[in-house]
Design a protein around this motif. Structure first.
Motif, mmCIF file in Angstrom:
data_model
loop_
_atom_site.group_PDB
_atom_site.id
_atom_site.type_symbol
_atom_site.label_atom_id
_atom_site.label_comp_id
_atom_site.label_asym_id
_atom_site.label_seq_id
_atom_site.Cartn_x
_atom_site.Cartn_y
_atom_site.Cartn_z
ATOM 1 N N SER A 1 -37.756 -6.124 2.174
ATOM 2 C CA SER A 1 -36.901 -6.263 0.834
ATOM 3 C C SER A 1 -37.033 -4.906 0.237
ATOM 4 C CB SER A 1 -37.305 -7.285 -0.225
ATOM 5 O OG SER A 1 -37.117 -8.603 0.398
ATOM 6 N N GLY A 2 -36.025 -4.365 -0.401
ATOM 7 C CA GLY A 2 -36.150 -2.846 -1.018
ATOM 8 C C GLY A 2 -34.661 -2.369 -1.090
ATOM 9 N N ARG A 3 -34.755 -1.376 -1.833
ATOM 10 C CA ARG A 3 -33.412 -0.488 -1.801
ATOM 11 C C ARG A 3 -33.608 0.575 -1.026
ATOM 12 N NH1 ARG A 3 -29.579 -1.417 -5.303
ATOM 13 N NH2 ARG A 3 -28.304 0.406 -6.269
ATOM 14 N N PHE A 4 -32.810 0.790 0.038
ATOM 15 C CA PHE A 4 -32.774 1.703 1.203
ATOM 16 C C PHE A 4 -31.555 2.830 1.169
ATOM 17 C CE2 PHE A 4 -36.158 -0.992 2.288
ATOM 18 C CZ PHE A 4 -36.424 -0.854 3.637
ATOM 19 N N LEU A 5 -32.190 4.045 1.048
ATOM 20 C CA LEU A 5 -31.001 5.062 1.243
ATOM 21 C C LEU A 5 -30.937 5.405 2.724
ATOM 22 C CD1 LEU A 5 -30.324 8.162 -1.064
ATOM 23 C CD2 LEU A 5 -30.008 8.309 1.431
ATOM 24 N N LEU A 6 -29.676 5.168 3.313
ATOM 25 C CA LEU A 6 -29.507 5.479 4.684
ATOM 26 C C LEU A 6 -28.534 6.635 4.888
ATOM 27 C CD1 LEU A 6 -28.860 1.791 5.690
ATOM 28 C CD2 LEU A 6 -31.122 2.962 5.522
ATOM 29 N N ALA A 7 -28.831 7.727 5.809
ATOM 30 C CA ALA A 7 -28.123 8.729 6.065
ATOM 31 C C ALA A 7 -28.057 9.327 7.414
ATOM 32 C CB ALA A 7 -28.418 10.061 4.935
ATOM 33 N N GLY A 8 -26.903 9.361 8.128
ATOM 34 C CA GLY A 8 -26.759 9.812 9.301
ATOM 35 C C GLY A 8 -25.792 11.100 9.130
ATOM 36 N N PHE A 9 -26.004 11.849 10.045
ATOM 37 C CA PHE A 9 -25.569 13.222 10.197
ATOM 38 C C PHE A 9 -25.568 13.938 11.541
ATOM 39 C CE2 PHE A 9 -29.646 13.227 8.550
ATOM 40 C CZ PHE A 9 -30.271 14.253 9.453
ATOM 41 N N GLY A 10 -24.604 14.609 11.718
ATOM 42 C CA GLY A 10 -24.562 15.251 13.255
ATOM 43 C C GLY A 10 -23.070 15.544 13.649
ATOM 44 N N VAL A 11 -23.147 15.104 15.217
ATOM 45 C CA VAL A 11 -22.010 15.296 15.884
ATOM 46 C C VAL A 11 -20.768 15.169 15.466
ATOM 47 C CG1 VAL A 11 -22.182 13.244 17.022
ATOM 48 C CG2 VAL A 11 -20.982 14.977 18.301
ATOM 49 N N GLY A 12 -19.778 16.289 15.414
ATOM 50 C CA GLY A 12 -18.288 15.838 14.661
ATOM 51 C C GLY A 12 -17.751 16.978 14.091
ATOM 52 N N TYR A 13 -18.361 17.789 13.225
ATOM 53 C CA TYR A 13 -19.404 17.410 12.514
ATOM 54 C C TYR A 13 -18.953 16.145 11.395
ATOM 55 C CZ TYR A 13 -21.444 22.112 12.903
ATOM 56 O OH TYR A 13 -22.245 23.239 13.476
ATOM 57 N N SER A 14 -19.934 15.216 11.234
ATOM 58 C CA SER A 14 -19.824 14.247 10.695
ATOM 59 C C SER A 14 -21.313 13.572 9.830
ATOM 60 C CB SER A 14 -19.353 12.877 11.354
ATOM 61 O OG SER A 14 -19.312 11.671 10.807
ATOM 62 N N TRP A 15 -20.733 12.999 8.678
ATOM 63 C CA TRP A 15 -21.988 12.717 7.787
ATOM 64 C C TRP A 15 -21.606 11.370 7.075
ATOM 65 C CZ3 TRP A 15 -19.255 17.054 6.881
ATOM 66 C CH2 TRP A 15 -18.459 17.413 6.075
ATOM 67 N N ALA A 16 -22.582 10.570 6.626
ATOM 68 C CA ALA A 16 -22.254 9.278 6.132
ATOM 69 C C ALA A 16 -23.662 8.772 5.419
ATOM 70 C CB ALA A 16 -21.543 8.188 7.054
ATOM 71 N N GLY A 17 -23.583 8.182 4.279
ATOM 72 C CA GLY A 17 -24.821 7.620 3.649
ATOM 73 C C GLY A 17 -24.295 6.593 2.735
ATOM 74 N N CYS A 18 -25.276 5.542 2.512
ATOM 75 C CA CYS A 18 -25.006 4.533 1.530
ATOM 76 C C CYS A 18 -26.467 4.111 1.075
ATOM 77 C CB CYS A 18 -24.764 3.554 2.404
ATOM 78 S SG CYS A 18 -25.637 2.390 3.594
ATOM 79 N N ILE A 19 -26.526 3.274 0.066
ATOM 80 C CA ILE A 19 -27.727 2.634 -0.519
ATOM 81 C C ILE A 19 -27.389 1.137 -0.405
ATOM 82 C CG2 ILE A 19 -29.190 2.261 -2.633
ATOM 83 C CD1 ILE A 19 -28.223 5.183 -3.605
ATOM 84 N N ALA A 20 -28.337 0.417 0.454
ATOM 85 C CA ALA A 20 -27.998 -0.958 0.768
ATOM 86 C C ALA A 20 -29.496 -1.482 0.241
ATOM 87 C CB ALA A 20 -28.296 -1.129 2.119
ATOM 88 N N GLU A 21 -29.135 -2.722 -0.482
ATOM 89 C CA GLU A 21 -30.181 -3.439 -0.965
ATOM 90 C C GLU A 21 -30.809 -4.456 0.259
ATOM 91 O OE1 GLU A 21 -32.668 -4.365 -4.046
ATOM 92 O OE2 GLU A 21 -30.785 -3.577 -4.668
ATOM 93 N N PHE A 22 -32.090 -4.447 0.410
ATOM 94 C CA PHE A 22 -32.524 -5.255 1.609
ATOM 95 C C PHE A 22 -33.145 -6.494 0.786
ATOM 96 C CE2 PHE A 22 -31.121 -1.979 4.062
ATOM 97 C CZ PHE A 22 -31.400 -2.321 5.567
ATOM 98 N N ASP A 23 -32.735 -7.581 0.999
ATOM 99 C CA ASP A 23 -33.038 -8.506 0.104
ATOM 100 C C ASP A 23 -33.686 -9.708 1.073
ATOM 101 O OD1 ASP A 23 -33.885 -10.592 -1.554
ATOM 102 O OD2 ASP A 23 -32.127 -11.121 -2.433
#
Length: 362
Positions: free
Chosen positions: A318-340
């Motif tokens: 459980s917890g609040r997770f900030l996820l962030a991916g970045f690289g080839v493309g260039y492309s980047w994407a992030g989110c904050i997901a609640e893991f319950d």
């Protein structure tokens, strides 16, 4: 980057994550037969990678299949309730058909399942989450099985110092449900195609099927069908884009009044993540770094890092997770997901498999 760039998705719940790596392990130290010992030690010191799990005859779909089977069994999921299957990869089984179609049959999912591929790399896991969440939030789906994996070792030249010791292979499965009232998930996405040439396999697809290009070819190092990476440009791009991505998410998160418990970035390499942590002044104990035994696993690296952070033995997190991916493309994407109470399956080791290409010819 202002919060106006944040995309909010409602009523989404991540139920579980499972990961699979191939049985074969290659030690970075074994490259001393290709490069000099001093160079290999420097590579280990900067990347933090000491070994990688790499495929022999397995594909990305084989690894994702193993992860999906484990997750379905652990969560006791009725396969008929999965209405959407999304496969994210840069290393598909075939030019056509979509690998997701093959996986639908192999997993025994209903013929009413929507199944399709997304061709994304380092930001691919978050792109997959966003796509799945958008379908669910919009009412188009009720349960999505997101399969994300790559076998980049198949396109790496063993004599290319910049990538030979870096990439490992992995497949992952994430189950995502529609759930009324689940916490809002903020997403930030971005693209800058001007950097496409800095991380590329230039030949083999339809722009250049025969490998006539010589732009990235270097005799004795790599050919036109091998992965080319301009490390300096990728590093500069990362430092330019990722802090703004994280800042936008942190600003959006501040309205919730909740702290971020974990930062899980694309596991590019230790050198890059250390610089990001310093640049953004993040609490080091909250940043997940786990490349030592698996390397950079491309689009699979974020869920794999979550699994490895659990200690490979599985369990609920459980917890609040900030996820962030970045690289080839260039492309980047992030989110904050609640893991319950999200179920994390024990890490699956997938044995070498015979390719199943003949299955399509029966």
């Amino acid at each position: 980057m202002a919060t106006s760039n944040v995309r909010f998705v409602n009523n989404i719940r991540i139920k579980g994550v499972a990961c699979s790596v191939p049985e074969q392990v290659e030690e970075v130290a074994s490259l001393c037969g290709t490069f000099d010992a001093e160079s290999v030690n420097k590579i280990i010191g900067s990347t933090g990678v000491e070994r990688r799990h790499v495929v022999s005859d397995e594909t990305s779909s084989d690894l994702c299949f193993s992860a999906a089977e484990r997750l379905i069994q652990d969560l006791k999921i009725d396969r008929s309730t999965i209405d959407t299957l999304i496969f994210v990869s840069q290393t598909h089984d075939y030019t056509l058909p979509a690998t997701a179609c093959v996986l639908q049959e192999r997993l025994g999912l209903s013929m009413q399942t929507a199944a399709f591929d997304i061709g994304m790399g380092c930001s691919g896991y978050v792109y997959g989450l966003w796509t799945a969440s958008s379908f669910l939030s919009g009412g188009g789906s009720k349960r999505v099985l997101l399969l994300v994996g790559d076998t980049i070792s198949k396109i790496v030249s063993p004599t290319d110092r910049s990538v030979a010791a870096l990439f490992g292979d992995a497949g992952t499965a994430t189950l995502i449900d529609y759930e009324e009232g689940a916490p809002v998930i903020p997403f930030v996405m971005g693209t800058d195609g001007r950097g496409a040439h800095n991380l590329i396999v230039p030949a083999g697809a339809y722009r250049d099927r025969n490998g006539s290009t010589s732009v990235t070819t270097e005799e004795g190092v790599r050919g036109p069908f091998d992965l080319y990476m301009n490390g300096a440009e990728i590093f500069a791009f990362t430092l330019a884009r990722v802090p703004a991505l994280v800042s936008a998410l942190q600003e959006a998160n501040s309205e919730s009044g909740k702290e971020i418990d974990k930062y899980v970035f694309h596991q590019a390499n230790r050198f890059m993540l250390d610089h990001l942590v310093k640049r953004m002044k993040l609490p080091r104990e909250k940043v997940v770094l786990d490349v030592k035994d698996v390397g950079n696993t491309s689009c699979a690296s974020i869920p794999l890092a979550i699994c490895l952070n659990q200690g490979r033995t599985g369990g609920l997190i459980s917890g609040r997770f900030l996820l962030a991916g970045f690289g080839v493309g260039y492309s980047w994407a992030g989110c904050i997901a609640e893991f319950d109470n999200v179920w994390i399956s024990p890490l699956t080791i997938t044995s070498s498999l015979k390719p199943e290409a003949t299955a399509l010819c029966n």
